[in-house]
Structure formats: C-alpha cells, structure tokens
Design a protein around this motif. Structure first.
Motif, mmCIF file in Angstrom:
data_model
loop_
_atom_site.group_PDB
_atom_site.id
_atom_site.type_symbol
_atom_site.label_atom_id
_atom_site.label_comp_id
_atom_site.label_asym_id
_atom_site.label_seq_id
_atom_site.Cartn_x
_atom_site.Cartn_y
_atom_site.Cartn_z
ATOM 1 N N GLN A 594 108.347 47.529 62.613
ATOM 2 C CA GLN A 594 108.122 48.455 60.838
ATOM 3 C C GLN A 594 109.128 47.807 59.902
ATOM 4 O O GLN A 594 110.088 48.249 60.136
ATOM 5 C CB GLN A 594 107.352 49.894 60.883
ATOM 6 C CG GLN A 594 106.959 50.376 59.890
ATOM 7 C CD GLN A 594 105.867 50.055 59.342
ATOM 8 O OE1 GLN A 594 104.832 49.100 59.761
ATOM 9 N NE2 GLN A 594 105.562 50.289 58.094
ATOM 10 N N THR A 595 108.698 47.572 58.414
ATOM 11 C CA THR A 595 109.155 47.451 58.202
ATOM 12 C C THR A 595 109.831 48.248 56.839
ATOM 13 O O THR A 595 110.107 48.088 55.461
ATOM 14 C CB THR A 595 109.510 46.170 57.294
ATOM 15 O OG1 THR A 595 108.728 45.976 56.427
ATOM 16 C CG2 THR A 595 110.080 44.888 58.205
ATOM 17 N N GLN A 596 108.717 48.820 56.537
ATOM 18 C CA GLN A 596 108.736 49.983 54.818
ATOM 19 C C GLN A 596 107.911 51.376 55.774
ATOM 20 O O GLN A 596 107.644 51.631 56.740
ATOM 21 C CB GLN A 596 108.021 48.885 54.285
ATOM 22 C CG GLN A 596 107.108 48.932 54.200
ATOM 23 C CD GLN A 596 105.741 47.908 53.126
ATOM 24 O OE1 GLN A 596 106.674 46.794 52.858
ATOM 25 N NE2 GLN A 596 104.876 48.009 52.587
ATOM 26 N N LEU A 597 107.842 52.396 54.069
ATOM 27 C CA LEU A 597 106.953 53.660 54.999
ATOM 28 C C LEU A 597 105.504 53.102 54.437
ATOM 29 O O LEU A 597 105.320 52.826 54.328
ATOM 30 C CB LEU A 597 107.421 54.803 53.176
ATOM 31 C CG LEU A 597 106.851 56.013 53.521
ATOM 32 C CD1 LEU A 597 108.132 56.561 54.118
ATOM 33 C CD2 LEU A 597 107.642 56.956 51.751
ATOM 34 N N PRO A 598 105.013 53.952 55.857
ATOM 35 C CA PRO A 598 103.455 53.457 55.786
ATOM 36 C C PRO A 598 103.386 54.382 54.442
ATOM 37 O O PRO A 598 103.195 55.245 54.126
ATOM 38 C CB PRO A 598 103.303 53.925 56.979
ATOM 39 C CG PRO A 598 103.848 54.568 57.871
ATOM 40 C CD PRO A 598 105.242 54.548 56.727
ATOM 41 N N THR A 599 102.133 53.383 53.625
ATOM 42 C CA THR A 599 101.822 54.026 52.636
ATOM 43 C C THR A 599 99.710 53.721 52.227
ATOM 44 O O THR A 599 99.036 54.496 51.768
ATOM 45 C CB THR A 599 101.693 52.989 51.495
ATOM 46 O OG1 THR A 599 101.569 51.585 51.704
ATOM 47 C CG2 THR A 599 103.203 52.512 50.711
ATOM 48 N N LEU A 600 98.999 53.816 53.464
ATOM 49 C CA LEU A 600 97.848 53.028 53.890
ATOM 50 C C LEU A 600 97.136 54.029 54.726
ATOM 51 O O LEU A 600 97.780 54.366 55.884
ATOM 52 C CB LEU A 600 97.305 52.065 53.534
ATOM 53 C CG LEU A 600 97.178 51.861 51.968
ATOM 54 C CD1 LEU A 600 96.478 49.437 52.102
ATOM 55 C CD2 LEU A 600 96.597 52.508 51.238
ATOM 56 N N GLY A 601 95.932 54.231 54.877
ATOM 57 C CA GLY A 601 95.553 55.438 56.111
ATOM 58 C C GLY A 601 95.974 56.189 57.040
ATOM 59 O O GLY A 601 96.720 57.162 55.954
ATOM 60 N N ALA A 602 95.933 56.368 58.176
ATOM 61 C CA ALA A 602 96.075 57.759 58.902
ATOM 62 C C ALA A 602 97.515 57.821 58.420
ATOM 63 O O ALA A 602 98.375 56.559 59.023
ATOM 64 C CB ALA A 602 95.469 57.806 60.125
ATOM 65 N N GLY A 603 98.839 58.668 58.776
ATOM 66 C CA GLY A 603 99.797 58.740 59.260
ATOM 67 C C GLY A 603 100.517 58.183 57.573
ATOM 68 O O GLY A 603 101.604 57.765 57.801
ATOM 69 N N ALA A 604 99.541 58.088 56.799
ATOM 70 C CA ALA A 604 100.879 57.507 55.720
ATOM 71 C C ALA A 604 101.813 58.864 54.660
ATOM 72 O O ALA A 604 101.945 59.552 55.433
ATOM 73 C CB ALA A 604 99.696 57.343 53.777
ATOM 74 N N LEU A 605 103.289 57.749 54.235
ATOM 75 C CA LEU A 605 103.911 59.312 53.828
ATOM 76 C C LEU A 605 104.133 58.700 52.246
ATOM 77 O O LEU A 605 103.892 57.965 51.827
ATOM 78 C CB LEU A 605 104.776 58.678 55.096
ATOM 79 C CG LEU A 605 105.325 59.221 56.404
ATOM 80 C CD1 LEU A 605 105.909 58.759 57.516
ATOM 81 C CD2 LEU A 605 104.264 60.428 56.661
ATOM 82 N N LYS A 606 104.782 59.554 52.185
ATOM 83 C CA LYS A 606 105.739 59.538 50.616
ATOM 84 C C LYS A 606 107.094 59.649 51.097
ATOM 85 O O LYS A 606 107.470 60.429 51.385
ATOM 86 C CB LYS A 606 105.015 60.340 49.983
ATOM 87 C CG LYS A 606 103.735 60.820 49.362
ATOM 88 C CD LYS A 606 103.062 61.890 48.711
ATOM 89 C CE LYS A 606 101.521 61.451 48.515
ATOM 90 N NZ LYS A 606 100.688 62.382 47.684
ATOM 91 N N PRO A 607 107.957 58.972 49.529
ATOM 92 C CA PRO A 607 109.544 59.395 50.179
ATOM 93 C C PRO A 607 109.649 61.038 49.489
ATOM 94 O O PRO A 607 109.460 61.346 48.612
ATOM 95 C CB PRO A 607 110.102 58.967 48.914
ATOM 96 C CG PRO A 607 108.380 57.601 48.509
ATOM 97 C CD PRO A 607 107.719 58.054 48.806
ATOM 98 N N ARG A 608 110.509 61.289 51.012
ATOM 99 C CA ARG A 608 110.897 62.501 50.642
ATOM 100 C C ARG A 608 112.716 62.762 49.913
ATOM 101 O O ARG A 608 113.308 63.976 50.030
ATOM 102 C CB ARG A 608 110.957 63.584 51.674
ATOM 103 C CG ARG A 608 109.714 63.130 52.490
ATOM 104 C CD ARG A 608 109.422 64.505 53.103
ATOM 105 N NE ARG A 608 109.724 63.499 54.734
ATOM 106 C CZ ARG A 608 110.209 64.725 56.430
ATOM 107 N NH1 ARG A 608 109.787 65.690 55.897
ATOM 108 N NH2 ARG A 608 110.490 64.414 57.249
#
Length: 1050
Positions: A594-608
């Motif tokens: 994985q090379t980035q923050l997951p953005t779509l679908g289940a488990g999507a994350l936002k920058p914290r």
C-alpha cells in the motif's frame, strides 16, 4: 486518563483486546513513602478475547455483467510507583541543573508508574477454549540457523474446520519412533524386536522417599550480607541424587559454577541413604537443595558490586551486553534454554509477590520462539510424552522417581514412563529414559502424530494484494516486487501443493484468472466495491507448480499494464475483503502493498496528522486506530488461519495506527518505507529489495498456536506482540515467522516457599511449508530466592528494558504519551530506591546502583529519546507509530540496537581480538559512549542503530583512509548522498567492509548504510542518536542522573 485499553479507542465494535489492557491507574499521595499499597497501582491484566464477530459474507456471488468486465491484461480502461512525584523525564525545557528546580514535574500529585504485581482479575469472555492444550514456544539450540529437518508428508487438503483441540488424546503404545539428531538425517527406530526383560534392565526396588532433613531457620538477607548456611531440602522434591552426591553439599558440587556471580562454600555433613541411585542423571535431578530458602551468595558477587553512576562514566562493556547466567548447578545450567530464544527479566525468581513488589522490577519473559537455529533436535514419535494433568511436555527439568515414574516440574504430578520411552534411539540402548533427546535438550521439535490435527495440514498459500494507483506506479515499487518474485519464485517455501494468486486494486478490485490452458492471464475487474465478490472460485488461486509459466507471464507484464494509469483513489478495504474471501477456505499468507491513505469503500480513512502537532504538543494524539474495521477484519482472518503482512511505501501520511491493526491481530508483520521512491531514494529501494527477498524465502509456519506454561504458583497476565489471544495462555498465530518476538508479563499468585526452582515452557504447534504438523518446545529453568539482594543480582537489564518498552507503548495508546514517559522514569527511580533502602547497608552519597543494573538509567533515557516516545522533535506520526510497532514485535537482540545504538571508531581497525568467521577476519572495535565528546574530526565512526547504519567521516580524517575506503581523493569529494562502500583492493577497505557485512549478517532485516559528513542532511539523524548529550528538549545523561538522584534521595 483513559483506562479502558485498546478496545475503547477503536470506535464501534466488540471488545477485542490484544496485548495489555491496563486496569485503572491508581494514584496515591506522595507522603506514603516507598511502601507499596496493597492495591495494585497498575495491574495491566490480560483480558481474554471476546468472540470473533461474524465474518464478512463469504458466499461467492455470481459475476454480474455490470460489476465485472473480462479481458486479457492489456492496459486497462480506468473504471511507575504510587509513592512519589511524577518525573517528566528528558522531555522538558528544564534548567541545566535539575537539582535546583522542581519544574521538572508537571503532575506532582499523580505519578504514573507500574506496580509489578498484584493478582489480575479473573479472565472473562474466553473464546471457546476447545483448544485445551497447545504446543508452546520454540527456543534454543545453538549457534546459527539451519532449517529443521523436514519429513515430507503430503496429504490432501480437506474442507474440515480449523484445529479446535491440541490436547494429546490417549493412544495406544506406538509401534515405532524416530529421532533426527541435530544436523543429521539419520533416523533411529526401535530395535527389530523388543528384547527380554533382562535387556531392558530391572530397576532397583523402589524404597521409601528420601528422608527430608529439617532446614535451619531462614535468614532474611535484606541487609547486604550474603552468608550461606548449609542448605537442605525442606520437603521431598521427588528427585533422587546421583551416586555420591549428598543432599546438602550443593555449595561444593563439582559441577557448580564458580564465576564471580557465585562463590561456593563447602559444607560438611553425613550422607543420607538413597533408595534409588540414578545412573548419573545430568538433568534436573541435581537441583539445588538450598535454592528455596537461602541466599545464593557467599560473597558480594560482581552483579551486586556498588556503582556510583555519577562518578563512573565508562559503563559500557567493550562488546555485547550478555544475559546473566542463572545460579544453577552447572550440569543443569548447560541444559537450560538459550537466552537468544527464551529469557526472563529476573533470573532469580522471588518467593512471593510482596518480595517482587518490594524489588520494584518487572517479572516477565521475552521469547523468540521460531528463531532460525543451526542445531535443532527433531523427534518423530506417535506418542509424545506429556504430563497427564497439565499437559507439559517432558523436558530436562523433570524428576525421575525411578525408571518407570517421572514427576512434572510444573504441576508436580507423578506420571508413568511409557514403555517405548525406555529405548534411546541415539545410543540404541534400553533402560535409560533420562538420556532420551527430549530430556537432554531444552529446545526440541516433534513431528506431531495425527492426534494433533483435525484436518489435513494446509498447503502453503500465498496471495499478493498490490496497490496499482497512480501514486503507487510513480514510486516504482511494482517493478521491484515483480522482479523479486520472478527471481525467487522457485525458493518460496512449500511443496507440490503450494498455491499462489494475485489481486490488484485502485478504485476497483482486479482479479487474475490463471487457469491452466490459458495462453495468457485474464484480468477480471470488479467495480462494485460496496459488495465485493469473487468472480471465479477455482482459478484465482492456482497450483504454483502447474501454473508457473502463467504466473511468470503475469509478473513480467504487470508493471506495464498500469504504467499510464491516472487513477488516484485507493480501495484498500474492499481489496482486503476480497482477499479474505479468497483465502478463507484454505488459510494462508496475504501480502499487502500500500502506498497511500485508503480513500474509497470500507475502511476509508481521513488524514489525522496536523503539521503543527509535531513539535508543539507533549501528548501526541491519534496513536489509536481511527476505525475498528481493520481490527475486525484481522480477527476474521485469524479465525480462518489467514495472516496479513503489510508493506507501507509512502512519502505521505497513511495512518499506520489504523492500518497496522490488520497485521497486529492476525499475527502478521508490518514493513514501513517512508519516502520510498525507486530513483529518488536508492537506499530505501535497496533495503526494500533485501527485506523482500528475506520475506519471500524465509521459513514460515502456518495455522500455528502457542501456549506458555509455568510452574504452579506463577501466572501470565499480559502478552505483547502480534497475535490474537484465544484463551488466558493460548495465542493464535495464523502464520509464525523466524523474525517475530513476543513478551509476557508474569505475576506470583502463590508463595513459592517450598520451591527450589521454577520452569517456564513455551510450545509452538504449527504446520510447516512441507505439510508437516510440528511442535517446537522450549523450557527454561530458574532458581527461586528469598532475598532482595539475590533478586537484584539476577536482574537482566536488557530484558527489563524491552519489557518496559512494550508496557510503555500500551500506556501511550491507552492513556497518553506523557504518562508512558513518566512511568518509564519512575521505573528507574523505583528500582534504584528499592536497592538503596533495602539492599545497601552503608548509605553513601551519589546515585548508587548494582553493577547488573548500571546501564538501566542509560537505557531508560534511550527509550525517552527513542522515536516512539520522544517529544520536541519533528517526528511524523507514522514514523512514531512504526517505532512503537517495532518495540512490540522485534526480538530482544535486534530491538536493543534500535533503543541504544552501537558506536565504533573504524579508521584504525586492527586484528587485535578479531574473529575468524568462514576464513574471514572480522575486526572487533570497542563500543563507545553515545556522546559527541567521543567523536573526533580526525577519525571516522560507524553507528549501528539496527535498521540504519551511519559512517561519519570527520572533516580532518586521514586522506589515506578516505581514498582507500571511499575511493575519493579528499573529504570535499565525498558525495552528499553515498550509500555503499566501493569494493577496493586495500586492507582498510577489506576490514571495514568485513565488519559491516558481519553486522548485517547477524540480523534478518537489512540495515541501510549512509556515509555522512558535517554538511550532510542526515547528520541531524546521526546526532539524535547521541543519547548521552543534551538536546533542546531533553536532558543529557548526566542531568538525567542528577534528576534520578534527587528523587531517590527524597
């Protein structure tokens, strides 16, 4: 302060816990002195796991024309203590003289600290404990590593449920037994015919138990004196003494170690008649009669030599810090488990919990159970001898009552010796059960019979889940992964049943049909990520041997297939759900890149991560997961024997605190490569290549469980590492690898007043990549003592440091980073205070410590300045979280370098004290203190910090050294980014390259090398590891010692 453990911070969901689940920290007024209250301030009890939540829907949907397209793989259309004040420790902006200011404490009334002890509350919510007895952890053989001797037993895989019971049911006497001696392939069976009774030998008639001699009154040696009165056993131990060995002559036994740690004093007494003279059992039969009630020391040993830390500066040994040797008879100690595999924070176990509380030191175990070993006895038997009561495996520390009876060293039950155990396949002799390999090796591996499996052993199954978004393609990692797989495809661990499969993802999920007979792989795209399904059930995971050509074609074309992609989204969660469904029927290993923050679908994350937070806040936020999606999915994976290994390659924030749960709770590994780029960061690329090769080719154990047992009176209450806890002492490990470490916290539930020694046994049951069910067993034996001086003399300072590091990581997440830092500082204050008040008889000025703990304050300071716990530095949140993962996961021998790096001067290497390894001469320079005062502009220095090495060249370093080692003409000509030493035909080049190669070979991961000079950007990283120097936000080592002295003297 939060006290609910990890479960409360994972968002909605069940109360899943892993590792410590601290009880509320109780604080006490500072006027209580140093007497611990009866209520434990920090119990840190292990809670059992709640039942695994219902898994993802694993029904296989039929492919729909809308959600899936099918075509050939062309470029795709894009769809510490309660009694004193809290120490902030080296993180505060305090004045140079802590003695003059009390501003160092921010919470004078509430000092967080650990109380080592207390009986944890009863464990509730056990997941169905049908696994009643599991094998336990592996450990020692000796030397370097070779894989175990495998016997290839290939069986078809059935669709039977996973293992649910590890107990060894009663079976009839097996007809045959084979033993593979270390590094041999010879197999020994029973003699062609079992000889007559005369051949077996007739044991002497059992007599009455050995008469117990009343012990002298016990003396409590808390005053610093170390008298050694004659020791006698005060109860029958069930251990007959070898011929000629009198029960109360332990102090003068010829086999007893007489190192500086112990000075034996001969005693006179008359012999006691023995009913059964065992034939020289060099095992636990020679237990110490005096260990239980008396001090082990007759003179002040080196470990208790008083050291004034404010006066003695050169405390580091010239080489490696070695583990203390338990005070056991030499014949017994030589059978003990290797400290490389199994070690305890205290090599002398306190008789009571109150004595442990008084010592203010943690009691725990550190294990490296699946470590690569050069010599590992392997036994094949259809009847593995175990205690009928507690299921302990027979080991070198059991007692033979006679030839037909043996007493368990954990629960003391007397068991029968099976008839076939009378035969020794190594010596081909009969009638000597104490000479069997199981009783002569503290680390041994059994090839398990069918009773240890409820289904045929699973095949080796490897599924690779690859990020192919634009960001991923830009880094170039895909080329490295595909090339590495092509190079190592023939060395993947496995047999003829090995399976392999691939999934790629961006905003959609892509499967690859590798069915035999196809001219090229077919890509199947599932765009419905809200309800991802498996388009084909049988041809996405294919037999590697049969479909090898298609796999190679796919690996060659994969990097080009997505080279023009502009898709920036990442549907990691749906891809993991799909991979879980694909692996569920068989179990296996999932490798996720994985090379980035997951953005779509289940488990999507936002920058914290907030940029301003890096330097301003003392308490770091967002160390806990943002969602429980990854933890729940990991628990589903664990239930289906699937482990997830995560490779994170990114220059951006990826929320490793959330993503890491997928590996932590499924017994996987996390690899982290910040700022990864094939061209722009060649050192990271080299490290990724080396790590990936090791990862692909190292041995792996599938569908494993590990159980840790201990002598009656002791109990386990907290585990640290990557796993799922299935019951109080059973860890579920879908995969186990040779690079994983574990830590265990222990408590003393019952007084050990009548116990001379205690034992710990770790048993690991796993399926080898060849399809064999195996059990690796490690057993450790330690003496029991009743004086604080003996407890301190046996303290293992590195093990104590590593256990405290794991505890501090959990405190950081469950409470706060500042609480963890304060508790670390208070751990040093508490132990030194206990030593000063309860062991020393003559109070002297200064900060006094026993020699065995002289490095403890330095290691605590190193932890406070470690990336995981430091403040005031611009530490990225993902970097900090990964450092915490390393502290919990790495075995001790690798972890200590990350905590306290080693510094060597290398411009004047000589052959004095050099090692000769495989006809190579390896220089052994002295380890230097981590202080700028040890540096010289006229020299060159190598710093080894575990995962990174720095070669610092002084501005005025000899031009000859620069030319002969670096291949450039002058200091100014050294490149700004130089990551490799050229292979030059000079003596100096050969010596330094041999030394660096030797350091690298001693660990499983690949440390990168940076050649730096004063102008280098990496000089700041090099200087941050100078632990003994003051920084803008942390005290120097001397200032820290002054602070400790101020607190200890109060």
């Amino acid at each position: 302060m939060s006290n609910s453990g990890f479960a409360s911070q994972n968002g909605a969901g069940g109360t899943y816990t892993n590792g410590p689940s601290p009880n509320p920290v109780a604080f006490y007024p500072s006027n209580q002195g140093y007497v611990p209250p009866t209520q434990a301030a920090y119990m840190n009890s292990m809670l059992a796991k709640a039942p695994t939540p219902p898994g993802l829907n694993t029904s296989h949907h039929q492919p729909s024309p809308v959600g899936m397209t099918q075509h050939s793989p062309q470029p795709v259309p894009l769809h510490v203590s309660p009694n004193h004040r809290t120490a902030q420790a080296p993180g505060s902006q305090s004045s140079p003289s802590p003695l003059l200011s009390n501003s160092y404490y921010q919470h004078p009334q509430q000092p967080p600290s650990w109380q080592y002890g207390g009986t944890p509350p009863p464990v509730a919510n056990h997941v169905s404990s049908s696994l009643s007895t599991a094998p336990q952890q592996p450990s020692y053989s000796s030397g370097k590593s070779t894989p175990p001797v495998f016997q290839n037993t290939m069986q078809p895989v059935g669709s039977v449920p996973p293992y649910s019971s590890l107990s060894n049911p009663a079976v009839s006497a097996p007809p045959a037994l084979n033993v593979v001696a270390p590094q041999t392939h010879h197999q020994y069976g029973l003699p062609p015919t079992v000889g007559p009774a005369a051949m077996r030998g007739t044991p002497p008639p059992p007599g009455p138990p050995t008469a117990a001699v009343p012990p002298p009154p016990l003396a409590t040696h808390n005053d610093g004196s170390y008298s050694t009165p004659p020791g006698q056993i005060n109860r029958p131990v069930g251990t007959a003494y070898p011929s000629g060995l009198q029960p109360n002559l332990y102090q003068s036994m010829p086999g007893m170690q007489t190192s500086p740690h112990m000075h034996p004093t001969p005693q006179q007494s008359s012999a006691v008649p023995q009913p059964y003279q065992q034939p020289s059992y060099s095992t636990a039969q020679q237990l110490s009669p005096s260990l239980a009630g008396l001090s082990l020391q007759s003179e002040t040993p080196e470990a208790l030599r008083v050291v004034n830390l404010l006066q003695e500066r050169n405390l580091l040994p010239s080489g490696t810090v070695t583990a203390p040797t338990p005070c056991l008879p030499q014949d017994l100690q030589k059978l003990n488990c290797s400290p490389e595999v199994f070690r305890c924070t205290l090599t002398s176990i306190p008789q009571t919990q109150s004595l442990l509380n008084k010592a203010k030191l943690p009691l725990g175990l550190l294990l490296h159970p699946f470590k690569d070993l050069s010599q590992l006895p392997v036994v094949t038997s259809s009847n593995i001898v175990r205690c009928r009561s507690c299921r302990t495996y027979i080991n070198p520390f059991v007692s033979f009552m006679d030839q037909r009876k043996w007493k368990c060293n954990l629960c003391y039950r007397v068991n029968d010796v099976p008839e076939e155990f009378m035969y020794n396949p190594v010596s081909r002799s009969y009638g000597s059960p104490h000479k069997r390999p199981e009783v002569q090796n503290a680390t041994i591996e059994f090839i398990a019979p069918s009773e240890y499996m409820l289904r045929p052993p699973q095949p080796a199954v490897y599924l690779f889940v690859l990020d192919v978004s634009h960001n991923a393609v830009e880094t170039g990692y895909l080329d490295v992964v595909c090339k590495s797989l092509l190079d190592n495809i023939d060395t993947l661990p496995g047999d003829t049943r090995t399976k392999i499969g691939f999934i790629t993802f961006d905003s959609t999920v892509h499967f690859y049909n590798l069915q035999e007979g196809l001219s090229q792989p077919q890509m199947l795209i599932v765009s419905d990520i809200e309800d991802v399904f498996i388009p084909l059930s049988d041809t996405l995971l294919i037999n590697l041997k049969e479909g090898k050509e298609l796999v190679q074609d796919l690996l060659k074309s994969l990097p080009q297939m997505f080279s023009k992609t502009m898709e920036t989204q990442s549907a990691l969660g749906p891809a993991l759900q799909a991979a879980f469904k694909l692996l569920s029927p068989t179990g296996g290993r999932m490798s996720v890149f994985q090379t980035q923050l997951p953005t779509l679908g289940a488990g999507a994350l936002k920058p914290r991560e907030e940029p301003s937070q890096k330097t301003s806040a003392k308490d770091i936020q967002h160390l806990a997961p943002a969602t429980d999606f990854y933890k729940k999915l990991a628990l589903d994976c664990s239930g289906q024997q699937v482990a997830v290994d995560l490779f994170l390659l990114s220059a951006q924030y990826c929320d490793l605190a959330s993503l890491g749960c997928i590996s932590r709770y499924s017994a996987g590994s996390v690899y982290y490569y910040p700022s990864y780029h094939n061209q722009h960061n060649p050192s990271q690329t080299e490290r990724f290549q080396k790590d990936l090769k090791r990862y692909l080719t190292r041995k792996v154990g599938f569908e494993a469980v590990m159980r840790i047992r201990c002598t009656k009176g002791l109990s386990i209450h907290t585990f640290h590492g990557n796993f799922f806890v299935r019951s109080t002492d059973l860890l579920s490990l879908p995969n186990v690898n040779p690079d994983a470490g574990f830590a265990v916290q222990m408590s003393i539930d019952e007084n050990l007043l009548d116990t001379q020694v205690v034992s710990f046994q770790a048993a690991l049951l796993y399926t080898s990549s060849k399809g064999e069910r195996r059990i690796r067993v490690h057993t450790l034996c330690l003496p029991v003592v009743n004086s604080l001086s003996d407890i301190f003399a046996g303290a293992d300072v590195q093990a104590v440091t590593c256990l405290l590091a794991s505890m501090a990581v959990d405190r950081s997440v469950s409470a706060s980073l500042s609480d963890a830092r304060d508790a670390l500082t208070n751990a040093a204050i508490d132990s030194l205070t206990s030593y000063r008040t309860s062991v020393l008889t003559i109070q002297q000025p200064g900060l006094l410590a026993p020699a065995c703990l002289r490095l403890f304050p330095l290691y605590v300071l190193a932890l406070l300045k470690h990336k995981a716990f430091r403040t005031g530095n611009s530490t990225r949140l993902d970097d900090r979280v990964f450092a915490m993962c390393q502290l919990k996961y790495q075995p001790l021998e690798y972890l200590m370098l990350m905590v306290h790096p080693a510094l060597y001067r290398v411009d004047n290497l000589t052959d004095e004290g050099a090692l000769n390894v495989n006809d190579r001469t390896i220089p052994q320079p002295r380890v230097l203190q981590l202080s700028v005062e040890k540096l010289s502009r006229e020299a060159a220095f190598l710093m080894d910090s575990g995962t990174v090495m720095y070669l610092w060249i002084g501005r005025n370093c000899s031009p000859d050294f620069i030319t002969q080692v670096l291949g450039v003409q002058s200091y100014a000509a050294i490149p700004q980014s130089m990551n490799q030493l050229p292979e030059l035909d000079t003596t100096e080049s050969s010596k330094i390259r041999a030394f660096i190669d030797w350091l690298r070979e001693r660990r499983p991961f690949y440390p990168t090398l940076h050649i730096i000079r004063d102008e280098s950007q990496l000089k700041s990283d090099f200087m941050q590891n100078m632990i003994e120097d003051r920084t803008e936000s942390a005290l120097s080592y001397y200032e820290f010692l002054l602070h400790l002295q101020q607190q200890v003297s109060k």
